[in-house]
Scaffold this motif. Structure first.
Motif, short mmCIF file in Angstrom:
data_model
loop_
_atom_site.label_atom_id
_atom_site.label_comp_id
_atom_site.label_asym_id
_atom_site.label_seq_id
_atom_site.Cartn_x
_atom_site.Cartn_y
_atom_site.Cartn_z
N ALA A 48 -39.63 -47.56 22.57
CA ALA A 48 -38.90 -46.78 23.57
C ALA A 48 -38.27 -45.55 22.95
O ALA A 48 -38.31 -44.45 23.53
CB ALA A 48 -37.82 -47.66 24.22
N VAL A 49 -37.69 -45.70 21.76
CA VAL A 49 -37.07 -44.55 21.10
C VAL A 49 -38.12 -43.48 20.81
O VAL A 49 -37.92 -42.29 21.09
CB VAL A 49 -36.38 -44.99 19.79
CG1 VAL A 49 -35.95 -43.79 18.98
CG2 VAL A 49 -35.20 -45.89 20.08
N ILE A 51 -41.04 -42.98 22.18
CA ILE A 51 -41.53 -42.33 23.40
C ILE A 51 -40.48 -41.36 23.93
O ILE A 51 -40.80 -40.22 24.29
CB ILE A 51 -41.87 -43.39 24.48
CG1 ILE A 51 -43.03 -44.26 24.01
CG2 ILE A 51 -42.23 -42.71 25.80
CD1 ILE A 51 -43.38 -45.35 24.99
N ALA A 52 -39.22 -41.81 23.96
CA ALA A 52 -38.17 -40.94 24.50
C ALA A 52 -38.12 -39.62 23.75
O ALA A 52 -37.98 -38.56 24.34
CB ALA A 52 -36.82 -41.66 24.39
N VAL A 53 -38.24 -39.71 22.43
CA VAL A 53 -38.15 -38.47 21.64
C VAL A 53 -39.42 -37.65 21.81
O VAL A 53 -39.38 -36.43 21.97
CB VAL A 53 -37.91 -38.82 20.16
CG1 VAL A 53 -38.10 -37.60 19.30
CG2 VAL A 53 -36.53 -39.40 19.98
N ARG A 55 -41.69 -37.44 24.22
CA ARG A 55 -42.13 -36.80 25.44
C ARG A 55 -41.29 -35.61 25.84
O ARG A 55 -41.72 -34.78 26.64
CB ARG A 55 -42.18 -37.82 26.59
CG ARG A 55 -40.86 -38.43 26.94
CD ARG A 55 -41.05 -39.64 27.86
NE ARG A 55 -40.85 -39.35 29.26
CZ ARG A 55 -39.69 -39.24 29.85
NH1 ARG A 55 -38.59 -39.36 29.15
NH2 ARG A 55 -39.60 -38.98 31.13
N ARG A 56 -40.08 -35.51 25.34
CA ARG A 56 -39.25 -34.41 25.81
C ARG A 56 -38.80 -33.51 24.68
O ARG A 56 -37.79 -32.87 24.77
CB ARG A 56 -38.00 -34.97 26.52
CG ARG A 56 -38.27 -35.73 27.79
CD ARG A 56 -38.65 -34.79 28.90
NE ARG A 56 -37.54 -33.93 29.27
CZ ARG A 56 -36.66 -34.21 30.23
NH1 ARG A 56 -36.74 -35.35 30.90
NH2 ARG A 56 -35.69 -33.37 30.51
N ARG A 57 -39.55 -33.48 23.58
CA ARG A 57 -38.99 -32.74 22.48
C ARG A 57 -39.29 -31.25 22.58
O ARG A 57 -40.33 -30.82 23.03
CB ARG A 57 -39.45 -33.31 21.15
CG ARG A 57 -40.85 -32.96 20.76
CD ARG A 57 -41.23 -33.77 19.53
NE ARG A 57 -42.47 -33.31 18.98
CZ ARG A 57 -43.63 -33.44 19.57
NH1 ARG A 57 -43.70 -34.01 20.74
NH2 ARG A 57 -44.73 -32.98 19.00
N TYR A 58 -38.27 -30.49 22.16
CA TYR A 58 -38.37 -29.04 22.15
C TYR A 58 -38.27 -28.58 20.71
O TYR A 58 -37.63 -29.21 19.90
CB TYR A 58 -37.22 -28.42 22.94
CG TYR A 58 -37.35 -28.59 24.42
CD1 TYR A 58 -37.25 -29.84 25.02
CD2 TYR A 58 -37.59 -27.49 25.25
CE1 TYR A 58 -37.38 -29.99 26.38
CE2 TYR A 58 -37.70 -27.63 26.61
CZ TYR A 58 -37.60 -28.88 27.17
OH TYR A 58 -37.71 -29.03 28.52
N LEU A 60 -37.32 -25.39 20.02
CA LEU A 60 -36.76 -24.05 20.18
C LEU A 60 -35.91 -23.71 18.96
O LEU A 60 -35.34 -24.57 18.32
CB LEU A 60 -35.88 -24.00 21.42
CG LEU A 60 -36.61 -24.23 22.73
CD1 LEU A 60 -35.62 -24.27 23.88
CD2 LEU A 60 -37.60 -23.10 22.97
N MET A 63 -30.49 -23.80 20.44
CA MET A 63 -30.25 -24.99 21.24
C MET A 63 -30.19 -24.61 22.71
O MET A 63 -29.41 -23.74 23.08
CB MET A 63 -28.91 -25.63 20.83
CG MET A 63 -28.87 -26.06 19.39
SD MET A 63 -29.90 -27.51 19.12
CE MET A 63 -28.75 -28.80 19.43
N PRO A 64 -31.00 -25.22 23.56
CA PRO A 64 -30.95 -24.88 25.00
C PRO A 64 -29.60 -25.31 25.56
O PRO A 64 -28.94 -26.17 25.02
CB PRO A 64 -32.08 -25.70 25.61
CG PRO A 64 -32.34 -26.79 24.64
CD PRO A 64 -31.99 -26.27 23.29
N GLU A 67 -27.57 -29.65 30.09
CA GLU A 67 -27.91 -29.73 31.49
C GLU A 67 -27.25 -30.93 32.14
O GLU A 67 -26.91 -31.91 31.48
CB GLU A 67 -29.43 -29.84 31.64
CG GLU A 67 -30.01 -31.05 30.94
CD GLU A 67 -31.48 -31.23 31.24
OE1 GLU A 67 -32.16 -30.24 31.53
OE2 GLU A 67 -31.94 -32.37 31.20
N THR A 69 -27.63 -34.08 34.77
CA THR A 69 -28.76 -34.90 35.19
C THR A 69 -28.68 -35.18 36.67
O THR A 69 -27.63 -35.03 37.29
CB THR A 69 -28.74 -36.24 34.45
OG1 THR A 69 -27.44 -36.80 34.59
CG2 THR A 69 -29.06 -36.04 32.99
#
Lengths: 331, 182, 642
Positions: A48-49, A51-53, A55-58, A60, A63-64, A67, A69
């Motif tokens: 899970a960790v 996958i979490a990291v 699938r959404r990694r940037y 940039l 630092m954006p 946000e 949720t």
């Protein structure tokens, strides 16, 4: 059930995963259950960790901005956490129940009305073993080697003569601390004949690393034969060399610390040597019991086990050879 | 940087600890020799003789602790108790029949003495006698307090001033029976 | 809040100069002993604890060398006993608690709650001097052959007067006295800072999770340390004053020592872990670019972990033959503590899942934490079960377990936090490349060194053995473990190189290079001696992310004294103001007097009696009231008349 038993080395004579008696077998059962559950949980959580990291990694440079949720995402998260917590509690309960059941099984191992009792006294750095008997002449005292009959529950009754030690023969049973001022009890049972090694498992000073013992399980009649032989005094030396050897023993410092039944040597500071030659190791499992090793041990135990209570002994001329010849008669 | 200035000072303080913490496990050939004798007088016939190196046994806490263990193991307690004496003289007082120097106590142990002190000469190695000597001297307070062993994990010795009454004086017992007390 | 600094106006420049004048910390050689500012003292704690970490790590290398070969003679048994005891003692008492709890708390808690200094600044200085003196005392003793040699827990009777000759256990026990006073002092300061000195608007439900972690740890220190205070003092008294606490022959009890020690010993490991978990929460929040999911769950989990930690201690004593009902209870409690920890882990994963992940070195260390700490937690379930524990207790399986949870749960987050906060501490960024190299070296090296210990423990190898026979089948695994140490060593070298290089040549960081949300990022890097030009107010859980466009600042404090704002505990409403003390050398002098008394008492009971006099004198000097601050305080008091 047990993955690790297939790995070489886990079928040794000092391993918890190769049980030869009900005590260690019950424990190994719970061990396997916990192993399978926890390794699965660990894999799932790590997945899970990752996958979490992933699938959404940037990547940039900057630092954006942070946000907010959505409510839907928060509801999903709440549900995920809730379900995970529920599964966690459930799995913990399963492992807890297994642990209780094993503990209960081990605690009720005393099935015979009169199990064989063996007293074990921990010393720095050897094990005093005593088979009590209502008839004093039949009491057996030995050291570092415990014979037990196969298939019979044995009650180890232990205490320590100095610091805290721990009696542990992993193939057979969990460990039990031997503490001064306390009497502790351990039930063990070995279901097949053979040799198993145990070791002190509570730091007890300089030679904690060299404080091993052997448990030797024998068929019942062999065990009775051994016990009877051990209760006898040492044989009277028959030839000139062994007689001289006995004289060496009785006139040097040996007599100040050791007992040989049937002689005037009756000190209880060190191990009982009446049946020394029947034992397979010396120095608490440190060395095999051979003439050469025994000679080295007598001459300078400190070079083998620095800090041990046995002092060096200077023996000249034929004294050492005669002494060894005498000790070899102590079967 | 500034802390490092204080370290040499502290090291000086602790250098005394080096002797106290010295531990000899393998006494070597010389120490393993069976104890036989050492001169108790300062004068020698025919020139000087090397003096035994006492420091490593007399100033080492480990040696004194080993001496304590041997004191029990060799049954010194049987006659001297834990220093209070009984069959043998007290070792914790200031009366020394044969002298209180280490060499003199060494000689007592090795040679034995009249009226019941057994001789350990020929039985135990030299270094063990020196360890016993260190412990015996600690009983009368001759070792520095940080080297001498502290209390035992045993029943404590009753002090001389705590003289106890006899358990049952004969008439006390008779009175108890007459009065019907248990 | 942007990452670039907006230029100061003329008025602000004047204000900064005035604050600088008032809050200036003394410099120079003598000035070093007078410092009372929390950031300076926090940095001293970090450096000192870091040095002890390196020393204890070198000892570990020596141990691994000795254990790489069966029946090796690199270390004698006496030396090995000292080495493993010093390794454990230094790591636990001189590195883990001082770094994870004291250093981080002292440096970051006042910044994160938005105040100018930590509560009781002079006590803070005193605690540092005591800590460093205790550590130096123990290590100098070690170099003089008087190093502790009875295990980091020093069980009686082995450490007692009969079986522990000399002064080795005495130095060990007295070092505990030093570090426990130090930790208790910092615990008190942390609690008071968080309860009374928060920025207005920072109600309880807006306190950063890191601060919550340190507060909970502080309470655990206050309730847990007395256990080891008692056990070490009773040991010292047995050894020096002929008391009989642990003498079974006259009614003393050897298990009493174990109960008292482990009453402290178990919360101790949570004192080390909870700050680590708090760091992870901080980093997960910042690098997921969103608020932590389940803030309430995480905080309540930390609180319940703190409570439950006190109900587990007997699981270190399962082999002593306790009654079955006690076994059952402590097994259940030991497994139960996995529940709040699991809750935190699930909240972190959901935060990561729904956030925008930026994978930088701090987050890599956090991923290493997940891998390692969770595995340690899983092996914890093995040792929580009594029957299984009876097989693995005091074997290398348990050594593997606690290194996985301690290094995984504290050291990995510490590296993460250090990388994350290095810009704040020094004003420069650490090199990302060197950071990655040191992470991967450490992570791989750790697994190679410690995973085989599970196997060798199950194969029968007990702990605290200076060698092992060659025919037991343990040789190859031990050699693998020793080889892994080399990678760990290299990793730390690379990390140190990174720190040294980046301090001079690292990229300049502004006040908030990570665009994070907590208040320490609202000031320059490094912070000035007055912490904030304008004391902030708070509008949400992440102060900087939730700030309103015109977020007000605190005004009305005195400009010419070290004035600070007191706020109410629940909702952080302003409640008054007070003054911090000026720099002074009395804490240093008091610490020296205390050190002399403590070290003297190792050798003679008179040490405490005579040593109390200089302590009293220095304390009187310390607390002697100063006229002007006292008059100002009196003028601020409002007397209610009917």
């Amino acid at each position: 059930m047990n993955l690790l038993a297939a790995v070489p080395g886990f079928t040794g004579n000092q391993t918890a995963l190769s049980p030869v008696g009900p005590g260690a077998a019950h424990i190994e059962h719970t061990f396997s259950l916990i192993f399978w559950i926890t390794s699965t949980v660990w894999l799932l959580v790590l997945t899970a960790v990752v996958i979490a990291v992933y699938r959404r990694r940037y990547t940039l440079e900057q630092m954006p901005p942070p946000e907010r949720t959505t409510e839907a995402s928060d509801r999903f998260a709440a549900r995920a956490v809730g379900v995970s917590m529920g599964i966690t509690v459930l799995l913990l309960f399963i492992m807890l129940i297994s642990s209780f059941r094993t503990g209960h099984a081990i605690g009720t191992m005393n099935s015979e009305p009169q199990p064989l009792t063996i007293d074990v006294y921990g010393h720095q750095w050897w094990w005093e073993v005593r088979y009590p008997n209502p008839v004093p002449a039949n009491i057996v005292e030995t050291a570092n080697e415990i014979h037990v009959p196969v298939g019979v529950p044995v009650h180890i009754h232990g205490t320590s003569r100095d610091v805290i030690h721990s009696f542990w023969a992993p193939n057979i049973q969990g460990k039990r601390d031997l503490m001064p001022g306390y009497d502790t009890d351990l039930m063990l049972q070995v279901d097949q004949p053979g040799y198993w090694r145990g070791q002190c498992a509570e730091f007890c000073g300089l030679q904690h690393a060299h404080m091993a013992f052997y448990i030797i399980a024998q068929p019942k009649d062999e065990f009775e034969h051994w016990l009877t032989a051990q209760a006898q005094s040492a044989p009277v030396p028959s030839d000139a060399q062994t007689q001289h050897g006995q004289q060496v023993f009785l006139t040097h410092g040996c007599v100040l610390c050791h007992t040989i039944g049937g002689t005037t040597a009756a000190s209880r500071v060190g191990p009982d040597l009446t049946h020394l030659a029947s034992r397979s190791t010396i120095a608490a499992g440190t060395l095999p019991n051979t003439t050469g090793n025994l000679a080295g041990w007598i001459l300078n135990a400190q070079s083998i086990k620095p800090g041990a209570r046995m002092p060096p002994n200077q023996l000249f001329g034929t004294d050492l050879q005669d002494l060894l010849a005498y000790l070899e008669t102590l079967k | 940087m500034r802390a490092s200035l204080s370290i040499p000072l502290v090291l000086l303080l602790f250098s005394a600890g080096c002797k106290r913490e010295h531990r000899v496990f393998d006494p070597g050939a010389l120490g393993s020799q069976i104890a036989d004798g050492v001169a108790v007088s300062d004068v020698h016939a025919g020139g000087t003789q090397p003096k035994p190196s006492l420091a490593k046994y007399q100033e080492s806490a480990y040696a004194a602790s080993e001496g304590k263990r041997l004191y029990e193991a060799f049954n010194c307690v049987g006659c001297h108790q834990h220093g209070g004496g009984g069959i043998g003289p007290a070792l914790m007082d200031s009366e020394w029949i044969y002298g209180s120097e280490p060499q003199q106590i060494y000689a007592d142990i090795v040679q034995g003495r009249p009226n019941g002190m057994p001789s350990f000469g020929g039985k135990i190695p030299d270094y063990q006698v020196w360890e016993l000597v260190a412990y015996v001297r600690s009983l009368s307070g001759q070792l520095p307090s940080d080297v001498a062993p502290s209390r035992s994990d045993e029943m404590p010795v009753a002090k001389a001033e705590q003289a106890r009454k006899k358990e049952h004086a004969p008439d006390e017992y008779q009175q108890k029976i007459r009065r019907g007390k248990p | 809040m942007s990452t670039t600094t907006t230029p100061l106006t003329e008025a602000e420049r004047k204000q900064a100069a005035q604050l600088e004048r008032v809050w200036k910390e003394p410099s120079g050689f003598l000035g070093w002993f007078k410092v009372v500012h929390h950031t300076t003292i926090g940095k001293r704690y970090m450096v000192t604890a870091g040095v002890f970490f390196l020393l204890a790590g070198l000892l570990a290398g020596v141990m691994r060398l000795q254990l790489a070969f069966p029946e090796a003679h690199i270390l004698s048994p006496d030396q090995y006993d000292q080495v493993f005891t010093m390794h454990g003692t230094t790591m636990m008492f001189l590195f883990a608690v001082p770094m994870m709890f004291e250093a981080l708390s002292i440096y970051f808690v006042p910044l994160m709650v938005g105040t100018r200094n930590i509560a009781f600044p002079r006590l803070n200085a005193y605690s540092y001097y005591l800590y460093v003196c205790g550590g130096i005392m123990l290590w100098v003793a070690f170099f003089c052959n008087t190093g502790a040699d009875r295990g980091w827990f020093a069980y009686v009777p082995l450490s007692g007067p009969d079986y522990g000759p000399g002064k080795r256990p005495d130095f060990w026990a007295q070092m505990i006295t030093f570090t426990e006073v130090s930790a208790l002092a910092v615990a008190v300061e942390t609690i008071v800072t968080v309860f009374r000195l928060r920025a207005p608007g920072m109600s309880l439900n807006r306190i950063p999770i890191f601060v919550w972690g340190q507060v909970i740890t502080s309470f655990m220190v206050i309730f847990g340390l007395p256990g080891v205070v008692l056990s070490s003092t009773m040991l010292l008294l047995d050894r020096t004053a002929s008391t009989q606490f642990f003498n079974p022959a006259v009614g003393g009890d050897v298990l009493l020592y174990q109960h008292l020690f482990w009453w402290f010993g178990h919360p101790e490991v949570y004192i080390i872990f909870i700050p680590g978990a708090a760091i992870v929460s901080t980093i997960v929040t910042t690098f997921s670019r969103r608020h932590m999911f389940g803030y309430l769950i995480v905080v309540l989990s930390l609180v319940s972990t703190g409570f439950l930690a006190f109900g587990l201690w007997v699981h270190h004593m399962f082999a002593t033959g306790i009654p079955q009902i006690a076994e059952a209870y402590f097994t259940a409690a030991s497994m139960m503590i996995a529940i709040p920890t699991g809750a935190q882990i699930f909240c972190w994963i959901t935060t990561l899942w729904s956030g925008k992940i930026v994978l930088r070195t701090p987050l890599w260390w956090v991923l290493g934490f997940f891998f390692t700490f969770i595995m340690g937690g899983m092996t914890g379930i093995f040792v929580a079960s009594v029957p299984v524990d009876l097989q693995v207790h005091d074997t290398y399986f348990v050594v593997a377990h606690f290194h996985y949870v301690l290094i995984g749960g504290a050291v990995f987050p510490l590296f993460a936090g250090f990388t994350y906060w290095f810009p704040k501490l020094t004003g420069r960024m650490l090199s990302e490349v060197l950071g990655q190299v040191s992470f991967w070296l450490f992570f791989v090296g750790f697994q190679i060194t410690f995973f085989p210990m599970h196997l060798v423990g199950l194969r029968g190898m007990p702990r605290r053995v200076y060698t092992y026979p060659s025919n037991m089948g343990w040789t190859h695994l031990n050699q693998v473990e020793s080889a892994g140490y080399i990678l760990l060593f290299l990793a730390v070298c690379v990390f140190l190189a990174n720190v040294i290089r980046s301090k001079r040549h690292g990229a300049l960081a502004g006040p908030n290079p990570w665009n994070a949300g907590t208040l320490e990022w609202a000031t320059t890097s490094p912070p000035p001696s007055y912490n904030f030009l304008h004391l902030p107010t708070v509008n949400g859980r992440e102060a900087l992310w939730d700030a309103a466009p015109n977020q007000p600042v605190v005004t009305g404090l005195d400009e010419d004294t070290r004035s600070f704002l007191l706020t109410r505990t629940l909702d952080a409403e302003p409640d008054g103001k007070d003054e911090f003390p000026e720099p002074t050398a009395w804490p240093f002098l008091a610490a020296m007097a205390t050190t002399a008394a403590f070290i003297g008492s190792i050798f003679t009971p008179w040490g405490i009696t005579i040593g109390a006099i200089p302590i009293a004198i220095t304390m009187i000097g310390w607390f002697w009231p100063k006229r002007e601050p006292a008059e100002r305080r009196r003028s601020r008091e409002i007397w209610q008349t009917e």
